[in-house]
Structure formats: C-alpha cells, structure tokens
Design a protein around this motif. Structure first.
Motif, PDB file in Angstrom:
ATOM      1  N   VAL A   1       0.832  -1.207   0.000  1.00  0.00           N
ATOM      2  CA  VAL A   1       0.000   0.000   0.000  1.00  0.00           C
ATOM      3  C   VAL A   1       0.866   1.258   0.000  1.00  0.00           C
ATOM      4  N   VAL A   2       2.066   1.176   0.596  1.00  0.00           N
ATOM      5  CA  VAL A   2       2.990   2.316   0.522  1.00  0.00           C
ATOM      6  C   VAL A   2       3.415   2.539  -0.927  1.00  0.00           C
ATOM      7  N   GLU A   3       3.808   1.464  -1.601  1.00  0.00           N
ATOM      8  CA  GLU A   3       4.231   1.583  -3.003  1.00  0.00           C
ATOM      9  C   GLU A   3       3.091   2.083  -3.886  1.00  0.00           C
ATOM     10  N   THR A   4       1.876   1.586  -3.651  1.00  0.00           N
ATOM     11  CA  THR A   4       0.727   2.017  -4.449  1.00  0.00           C
ATOM     12  C   THR A   4       0.403   3.482  -4.185  1.00  0.00           C
ATOM     13  N   CYS A   5       0.490   3.889  -2.924  1.00  0.00           N
ATOM     14  CA  CYS A   5       0.247   5.286  -2.580  1.00  0.00           C
ATOM     15  C   CYS A   5       1.271   6.197  -3.262  1.00  0.00           C
ATOM     16  N   GLN A   6       2.523   5.767  -3.270  1.00  0.00           N
ATOM     17  CA  GLN A   6       3.574   6.566  -3.919  1.00  0.00           C
ATOM     18  C   GLN A   6       3.318   6.687  -5.417  1.00  0.00           C
ATOM     19  N   HIS A   7       2.804   5.620  -6.014  1.00  0.00           N
ATOM     20  CA  HIS A   7       2.473   5.665  -7.441  1.00  0.00           C
ATOM     21  C   HIS A   7       1.331   6.650  -7.692  1.00  0.00           C
TER      22      HIS A   7
ATOM     23  N   VAL B   1      -5.540   0.406  -0.609  1.00  0.00           N
ATOM     24  CA  VAL B   1      -5.279   1.806  -0.279  1.00  0.00           C
ATOM     25  C   VAL B   1      -6.597   2.530  -0.019  1.00  0.00           C
ATOM     26  N   ARG B   2      -7.581   2.282  -0.864  1.00  0.00           N
ATOM     27  CA  ARG B   2      -8.878   2.942  -0.696  1.00  0.00           C
ATOM     28  C   ARG B   2      -9.481   2.634   0.675  1.00  0.00           C
TER      29      ARG B   2
ATOM     30  N   PRO C   1      -3.219  15.730  -1.878  1.00  0.00           N
ATOM     31  CA  PRO C   1      -2.468  15.564  -0.620  1.00  0.00           C
ATOM     32  C   PRO C   1      -2.080  14.107  -0.340  1.00  0.00           C
ATOM     33  N   TRP C   2      -1.449  13.462  -1.324  1.00  0.00           N
ATOM     34  CA  TRP C   2      -1.036  12.079  -1.139  1.00  0.00           C
ATOM     35  C   TRP C   2       0.182  11.973  -0.224  1.00  0.00           C
TER      36      TRP C   2
ATOM     37  N   ARG D   1       1.943   8.473   6.460  1.00  0.00           N
ATOM     38  CA  ARG D   1       1.259   7.720   7.506  1.00  0.00           C
ATOM     39  C   ARG D   1       1.228   6.220   7.205  1.00  0.00           C
ATOM     40  N   LEU D   2       1.083   5.866   5.949  1.00  0.00           N
ATOM     41  CA  LEU D   2       1.120   4.450   5.580  1.00  0.00           C
ATOM     42  C   LEU D   2       2.519   3.865   5.785  1.00  0.00           C
TER      43      LEU D   2
END
Length: 262
Positions: A82-88, A233-234, A97-98, A104-105
């Motif tokens: 989820v960290v990698e997906t959030c960064q993408h 992530v959602r 505001p990602w 936080r993730l």
C-alpha cells in the motif's frame, strides 16, 4: 524399473523452492523484498504441490503449513504494497495531498514490521517451521508420481480458473475478483514449472494459443493485482482520521478502478 522422469524432477523442484524460501527468510538487507520473495516462493511451492496432487502424495498437511507460513507474512507484505501504491498515486496526482497519506502508511508499515520482528526475531520461528515442512516433503513417495497425475492436476487448475473467472465476471465482487486473481496466478506458476517437469506436455500446451501462455496470464495477474492494491489503499484512506480532501482521493482511486481494462 526406474521411476518416471517426473518423479525426480518434481522432488528436486520442491527441494529447490524450500531452499529459496529459507534464503528469503534469512532476512536480506531489504526486509520488505525478503518478505515478498518468501511469499512468492511459498505460492510457487503450493502451486507445485497442487498440480501434483494425487492419491499417493499426502501433501494436505504440508500445504496447510505453507499456507499458514505465507499468511503470517501477508500483513507485512500488504503494508509495504500500500505504501508503493500510494507513492504511485502521488506521482500521478502531485497536486493532491497524497504525501501525508504516504507518510502515515509508511509509519504504519514500519510499526507492523517492528512488531513482527519483536515476536519472531530474525524470523527464527518461521525458519524452524520451514525445516519441518522440508522434512515432510523429503518423506513423500515421489517415486509414485506419474505423468497422468500432472495432466490431471493441470486440467483441474484450468477448470478452477475458468470457474473463478466466470463468477467474477458475473458478480464483479472484489472477493470474487481476488479469488480469480489467485487462480490465475497459480495456473501461471504451474505452467512455468512444466518445462522442468514434463517438456513434452509443456510444448503441447504452448501450442494451444495465447490463452495458455504464461505471458498472457502474467499480464492478467498484474492487472488484477493492481486493482487489489488500489482497493487496499482505498479501504485505508476511507477510515484514516483527518485526511485532507478524502473524497477527492477516494474518487481518484475509484476512477482508476473504473478505467481498468476488462
């Protein structure tokens, strides 16, 4: 009479996968990559045992132990994914505001890893479990395997994959899509193992067409995997307190899911 070629090949492949899991659990410098490699290899070994399932091999206990071992690492892997997906997502939508969500993730991931290592330093307990699994596999009557067991196992896997695809297409439910993804991944891993087990059968299947190609299955699995990662992530953003522009972030993920092919 010497055993069929599939028997020593299957045993050697199972032993090689056990060694690969042990190497990953030895905690390389990148712990997150080590966890990923361990889980991936566990899935490959379980796929191998599934396609070789027969009345002679008693692998249910070994498979259950492998499943528990993989599940014990799933929270760590998902936390990193989820960290990698959030960064993408942040790279695609820098105005949103990602950055705070990713921070936080990342903190959540690091806490989960620290807790896991505190409970099982250097994954020693997991490595002990793997030693028992390897011993159980060595004791299996591999010499009883026949090529027909492999053919039956592959046909069974193809039927299950087709059934999961049909259900997912009918319901669109995330759980059904996830089940389809797992079936696709298992079938792809079994096809990838075929050349080492039965080169003639592998060549025959390759001639069937694109639907039976590992490359096509890999692409489909990746597509379904990205959707699963976005849903994770959602779900976290939806319940994360104090997220700026939460609705806008959720809408971006929903748009990405809706735009996915298939």
């Amino acid at each position: 009479m010497s055993p069929p070629a599939i028997a020593p090949a299957a045993r050697a492949l199972a032993e090689r996968e056990c060694r690969a899991i042990a190497d990953a659990l030895a905690l390389q410098p990148d712990v997150h990559d080590a966890v990923h490699r361990a889980r991936k290899t566990i899935r490959r070994l379980r796929a191998l045992l599934a396609v070789l399932e027969s009345s002679e091999l008693e692998t249910a206990r070994t498979d259950a132990a492998l499943r528990r071992l993989g599940q014990g690492l799933s929270a760590l892997r998902d936390a990193h994914v989820v960290v990698e997906t959030c960064q993408h997502l942040a790279a695609q939508h820098p105005a949103r505001p990602w950055e705070d969500v990713c921070r936080r993730l990342t903190a959540r991931r690091d806490v989960l890893l620290a807790r896991a290592l505190a409970r099982d330093p250097a994954f020693a307990r997991r490595q002990a479990v793997l030693v028992r699994i390897a011993g159980d596999l060595q004791a299996q009557p591999w010499e009883a395997l026949r090529a027909r067991d492999l053919r039956k196992g592959l046909a069974r896997s193809e039927r299950r994959t087709a059934k999961a695809e049909k259900r997912a297409a009918h319901t669109g439910d995330p759980e059904d899509l996830h089940r389809w993804r797992r079936r696709v991944r298992r079938l792809r891993m079994q096809l990838e193992a075929l050349p080492a087990l039965d080169s003639a059968l592998a060549a025959s299947i390759k001639r069937k067409g694109p639907g039976h190609q590992t490359r096509a299955l890999h692409a489909l699995g990746d597509q379904l995997g990205r959707q699963q990662d976005q849903r994770m992530v959602r779900n976290l953003v939806r319940v994360m307190p104090g997220v700026p522009e939460r609705r806008a972030l959720l809408a971006l993920i929903d748009a990405a899911l809706a735009a996915a092919p298939g």
